[in-house]
Write a protein that holds these residues in place. Sequence first.
Motif, PDB file in Angstrom:
ATOM      1  N   SER A 134      -8.748 -20.124   5.861  1.00 10.24           N
ATOM      2  CA  SER A 134      -9.948 -20.949   5.693  1.00 10.24           C
ATOM      3  C   SER A 134     -10.994 -20.616   6.748  1.00 10.24           C
ATOM      4  O   SER A 134     -12.196 -20.575   6.460  1.00 10.24           O
ATOM      5  CB  SER A 134      -9.590 -22.437   5.778  1.00 10.24           C
ATOM      6  N   MET A 135     -10.542 -20.346   7.969  1.00 13.81           N
ATOM      7  CA  MET A 135     -11.501 -19.967   9.022  1.00 13.81           C
ATOM      8  C   MET A 135     -12.114 -18.601   8.749  1.00 13.81           C
ATOM      9  O   MET A 135     -13.314 -18.389   8.980  1.00 13.81           O
ATOM     10  CB  MET A 135     -10.809 -19.997  10.383  1.00 13.81           C
ATOM     11  N   GLU A 138     -14.712 -19.209   6.153  1.00 12.11           N
ATOM     12  CA  GLU A 138     -15.916 -19.813   6.711  1.00 12.11           C
ATOM     13  C   GLU A 138     -16.791 -18.778   7.412  1.00 12.11           C
ATOM     14  O   GLU A 138     -18.019 -18.793   7.270  1.00 12.11           O
ATOM     15  CB  GLU A 138     -15.534 -20.925   7.689  1.00 12.11           C
ATOM     16  N   GLN A 139     -16.163 -17.881   8.157  1.00 16.38           N
ATOM     17  CA  GLN A 139     -16.937 -16.858   8.853  1.00 16.38           C
ATOM     18  C   GLN A 139     -17.571 -15.871   7.881  1.00 16.38           C
ATOM     19  O   GLN A 139     -18.697 -15.427   8.081  1.00 16.38           O
ATOM     20  CB  GLN A 139     -16.051 -16.102   9.848  1.00 16.38           C
ATOM     21  N   SER A 141     -18.297 -16.370   4.610  1.00 19.89           N
ATOM     22  CA  SER A 141     -19.211 -16.948   3.623  1.00 19.89           C
ATOM     23  C   SER A 141     -20.290 -17.839   4.228  1.00 19.89           C
ATOM     24  O   SER A 141     -21.294 -18.124   3.581  1.00 19.89           O
ATOM     25  CB  SER A 141     -18.412 -17.775   2.606  1.00 19.89           C
ATOM     26  N   ARG A 143     -19.832 -20.931   4.761  1.00 22.37           N
ATOM     27  CA  ARG A 143     -19.590 -22.268   4.204  1.00 22.37           C
ATOM     28  C   ARG A 143     -18.460 -22.933   4.966  1.00 22.37           C
ATOM     29  O   ARG A 143     -17.474 -22.306   5.325  1.00 22.37           O
ATOM     30  CB  ARG A 143     -19.229 -22.165   2.718  1.00 22.37           C
ATOM     31  N   HIS A 144     -18.612 -24.234   5.211  1.00 17.35           N
ATOM     32  CA  HIS A 144     -17.601 -24.990   5.948  1.00 17.35           C
ATOM     33  C   HIS A 144     -16.695 -25.721   4.954  1.00 17.35           C
ATOM     34  O   HIS A 144     -17.164 -26.554   4.180  1.00 17.35           O
ATOM     35  CB  HIS A 144     -18.272 -25.981   6.901  1.00 17.35           C
ATOM     36  N   ILE A 145     -15.403 -25.406   5.003  1.00 13.01           N
ATOM     37  CA  ILE A 145     -14.481 -25.966   4.016  1.00 13.01           C
ATOM     38  C   ILE A 145     -13.271 -26.660   4.636  1.00 13.01           C
ATOM     39  O   ILE A 145     -12.544 -27.368   3.935  1.00 13.01           O
ATOM     40  CB  ILE A 145     -13.980 -24.868   3.052  1.00 13.01           C
ATOM     41  N   SER A 208     -20.348 -12.116   9.032  1.00 14.80           N
ATOM     42  CA  SER A 208     -21.005 -13.197   9.741  1.00 14.80           C
ATOM     43  C   SER A 208     -22.105 -12.644  10.624  1.00 14.80           C
ATOM     44  O   SER A 208     -23.199 -13.200  10.712  1.00 14.80           O
ATOM     45  CB  SER A 208     -19.998 -13.981  10.579  1.00 14.80           C
TER      46      SER A 208
END
Length: 210
Positions: A134-135, A138-139, A141, A143-145, A208
């Motif tokens: 997930s991290m 996030e990096q 895309s 997007r925070h999920i 990122s």
Amino acid sequence: MSQLIVHEASPATKQAWKPALLIALLAGQFIAFGLVLGVQGVILAEVMLALALTEGIFGTVQLALPVVGFLVLMFNSQLYLRLGNKWQSILSLLLLVSAMLVLATIANLWGLILGLILSGAGFAMLDAATNSASMDFEQASGRHILNVMHGLSSGGVMLGAFITGFALESGWSYQAVAIASVAICCFPIILATFPARYPTASQAQTESAD
């Protein structure tokens, strides 16, 4: 020139994994984690009664789960380097399947301990792999999920416990509930994880930065 090469390579890198499919898979993994944990929390009480264990012995042997989980997380960096998030997720789900099958078929205290050891390893490895993936997502895309994913996992725990209680009240045996839980929660996620493509940590950092 070097900047041009980096930006020209980025689209190909982004096409190697599909954010929408990966976020759905990660959501499924977090939900499966919660559901199995919720189911197990309820059926362990039934196991205690079936094995006629005292509360003292039952409480003591349950230490096996967090101790094994702690040890796995302590050395998870080595697992990550050898397996990566994808294969660690698959292995962890297989461990949870094995744990629930053991809990469904045990006939003595040692079987319970084995089931708890497998559970501790499975839950810890899945927790590490899903959070790491997930991290990376996030990096890569932007997007925070993670907050949503942890919410899904918590909801899965409550739903798993509720469904298990309802099933037991409806006449299901805890063995049937344990087997059904992994058939419904784990196997579909395992099959969906095999073809999935994950962004690597290096790809996530590069995209990122771009």
